[in-house]
Design an enzyme around this catalytic site. Structure first.
Site, PDB file in Angstrom:
ATOM      1  CG  HIS A 267       0.225   6.799   5.614  1.00  0.00           C
ATOM      2  ND1 HIS A 267       1.352   7.357   6.181  1.00  0.00           N
ATOM      3  CD2 HIS A 267       0.508   5.487   5.423  1.00  0.00           C
ATOM      4  CE1 HIS A 267       2.280   6.427   6.338  1.00  0.00           C
ATOM      5  NE2 HIS A 267       1.789   5.277   5.892  1.00  0.00           N
TER       6      HIS A 267
ATOM      7  N   GLY B  50       0.839  -1.183   0.000  1.00  0.00           N
ATOM      8  CA  GLY B  50       0.000   0.000   0.000  1.00  0.00           C
ATOM      9  C   GLY B  50       0.878   1.239   0.000  1.00  0.00           C
TER      10      GLY B  50
ATOM     11  CB  CYS C 217       5.483   2.398   7.689  1.00  0.00           C
ATOM     12  SG  CYS C 217       4.870   3.924   6.928  1.00  0.00           S
ATOM     13  CG  LEU C 218       6.666   1.440   1.631  1.00  0.00           C
ATOM     14  CD1 LEU C 218       5.959   1.628   0.300  1.00  0.00           C
ATOM     15  CD2 LEU C 218       7.865   0.525   1.496  1.00  0.00           C
TER      16      LEU C 218
ATOM     17  CD  GLN D  68       3.193   5.879   2.791  1.00  0.00           C
ATOM     18  OE1 GLN D  68       2.216   5.291   2.322  1.00  0.00           O
ATOM     19  NE2 GLN D  68       4.229   5.266   3.331  1.00  0.00           N
TER      20      GLN D  68
ATOM     21  CG  HIS E 243      -0.106   1.092   7.357  1.00  0.00           C
ATOM     22  ND1 HIS E 243       0.839   0.764   8.296  1.00  0.00           N
ATOM     23  CD2 HIS E 243       0.512   1.895   6.473  1.00  0.00           C
ATOM     24  CE1 HIS E 243       1.985   1.352   7.985  1.00  0.00           C
ATOM     25  NE2 HIS E 243       1.811   2.051   6.866  1.00  0.00           N
ATOM     26  CD  GLU E 244      -0.933   2.350   2.836  1.00  0.00           C
ATOM     27  OE1 GLU E 244      -0.625   3.549   2.626  1.00  0.00           O
ATOM     28  OE2 GLU E 244      -0.077   1.493   3.106  1.00  0.00           O
TER      29      GLU E 244
END
Length: 188
Positions: A145, A46, A99-100, A51, A141-142
């Protein structure tokens, strides 16, 4: 299509609520296409627009089901409903998340097991997805953000301290840090 730089924790765009998408045009289609390419190159399951430095309420996802079926899509201006979050302590093996925007790190976090996602696609068609397990975790999670929340912000005290130490040691937590999949030797 292009691989975009991924912002690292500390960048203001990651810590503020994103704005609703109001313009559905070729620029938005290009952004979504670039986000898919970036997510796959990272690799990730994702990626939210903040991000990649874009403060809009959208994310892309690509999650293979147990049977190998890929669930891939974009959620624009999403709403998310959750089942109650369990109260047990986070399991370091089965509930570790990455997480990226906190690349290369994983910490356990308890999430709701079920979620209902409502959003629109690039053609402004509304859709609804019921998700369980890891697929529900990805949506949570997304979605976080889009509200300016990283998963490390939700960690229990012990793990939050460990995450803060890692972030300080890496020199993150300030504006201007990013990495680019395929160029920088990082992973999330």
């Amino acid at each position: 299509m292009a691989i975009l730089p991924i912002r690292i924790t500390g960048d203001p765009v990651l810590h503020e609520p994103a704005r609703p998408v109001t313009v559905f045009d070729d620029e938005l289609r290009t952004l979504v296409s670039d986000m898919y390419e970036t997510m796959l190159a990272a690799p990730g399951v994702g990626l939210a627009a903040p991000q990649v430095g874009v403060p809009l309420r959208l994310f892309v996802y690509n999650y293979p089901d147990d049977d190998g079926t890929e669930r891939r899509g974009v959620a624009i201006n999403p709403e998310l409903w959750l089942s109650p979050t369990p109260t047990h302590e986070a399991d370091e093996d089965s509930e570790a998340e990455g997480c990226l925007s906190v690349p290369g790190e994983r910490f356990p976090l308890v999430r709701a097991d079920r979620a209902i996602l409502r959003a629109v696609d690039l053609d402004q068609n509304p859709f609804e997805i019921e998700a369980e397990g890891w697929f529900a975790r990805i949506f949570q999670h997304e979605y976080d953000h889009l509200d300016g929340v990283l998963y490390v912000d939700r960690l229990d005290f012990l793990y939050a301290r460990r995450a803060a130490k890692v972030i300080r040691k890496a020199g993150w937590g300030i504006d201007g840090n990013f990495w680019t999949p395929g160029i920088d030797d990082l992973e999330g």
